[in-house]
Design a protein around this motif. Sequence first.
Motif, short mmCIF file in Angstrom:
data_model
loop_
_atom_site.label_atom_id
_atom_site.label_comp_id
_atom_site.label_asym_id
_atom_site.label_seq_id
_atom_site.Cartn_x
_atom_site.Cartn_y
_atom_site.Cartn_z
N GLU A 257 15.81 -6.34 -3.00
CA GLU A 257 15.33 -5.14 -3.70
C GLU A 257 13.81 -5.06 -3.66
N LYS B 153 11.88 -6.32 -1.49
CA LYS B 153 11.46 -6.03 -0.13
C LYS B 153 11.62 -4.54 0.17
N GLY B 154 12.74 -3.95 -0.29
CA GLY B 154 12.96 -2.52 -0.05
C GLY B 154 11.90 -1.69 -0.78
N GLU B 155 11.55 -2.07 -1.97
CA GLU B 155 10.53 -1.32 -2.72
C GLU B 155 9.19 -1.37 -2.02
N LEU B 156 8.86 -2.47 -1.47
CA LEU B 156 7.58 -2.60 -0.75
C LEU B 156 7.56 -1.74 0.51
N GLU B 157 8.69 -1.72 1.21
CA GLU B 157 8.74 -0.93 2.43
C GLU B 157 8.67 0.58 2.12
N SER B 158 9.31 1.06 1.05
CA SER B 158 9.30 2.49 0.74
C SER B 158 7.96 2.94 0.19
N ASP C 167 4.95 1.59 0.86
CA ASP C 167 3.85 1.07 1.67
C ASP C 167 3.04 0.03 0.91
N GLY C 168 3.70 -0.75 0.32
CA GLY C 168 3.01 -1.82 -0.40
C GLY C 168 2.62 -1.46 -1.78
N SER D 23 6.40 2.09 -6.78
CA SER D 23 6.82 3.48 -6.98
C SER D 23 6.59 3.90 -8.39
#
Length: 269
Positions: free
Chosen positions: A240, A242-247, A249-250, A253
């Motif tokens: 999770e 990792k997905g937040e970081l990818e969406s 851009d670091g 949200s």
Amino acid sequence: MANPFSKGWNYLLQSLDTKIEENADPKVQIQQAAEAARKQHAELTKQAAAVIGNRNQLEMKLHRLQEDTQQLSDNARTAIQQADKATAEGDAAKAQELNQTAEVFASQLVTVENELEQTKQMHAGAVQAAKQAEAQKQQADMRYQEQQQQIQQLQQQVDQAKMQEATAQSVQQMNGMQGLQDDDSVPTLDGVRDKIEARYARALGAQELVEGSVQGRMDEIAAAGNDMKANSRLEQIRAEMKGELESGDGQPSGDAQSDDSDPYLDEEK
């Protein structure tokens, strides 16, 4: 036939002497022997002194008799000389009287000379006896000194024997104490140790039974399942994040920011 009463009395005396000898204190016997030796030495010394004293007394008598002999001889000579002088002067009566006086001195001289001769013989025997007495006295002195040394050695041996007896008695008492039975009303160290070891052994046995039982194996399986779930949940959280970081851009949200707000502060607003 022997008298039975006399025989019994003698037996009783002998038995009594034997018991007294067996139970006698060695130190007392040593003192008795020392006293007997002292008395014997004193008696020998007294006898030797009497013999030597007899010799000395005869020597004094000899000197007196020799002086008396010389005096009587001189008196007899003087009386004879005066009688011869009176005869030469023609005084027959005086000459006769002086001759009679000379005869008296001569008679006394013979008696003293006989006594002197007897005294000389007695003195010669007394001299020999005195020499023997002196030699015996020296031997008695040496023997008495040896007895004194033996008495001291015996006393030391008695003291050493008493010390050894006391030591042996103490060791015997210690050995007897080791052989005594323990008091049942008082716990012993060995008994307490056995109880503690038995209790500890039972506890170890119970632990082994628990670890080897079905419940133990079920607990191990449940613990392993929990560990697997924890690892799976941890991997899910990582995915999770990792997905937040990818969406974003670091960047986190908006929902994540709102999630960071304190719900209690929102309620107050």
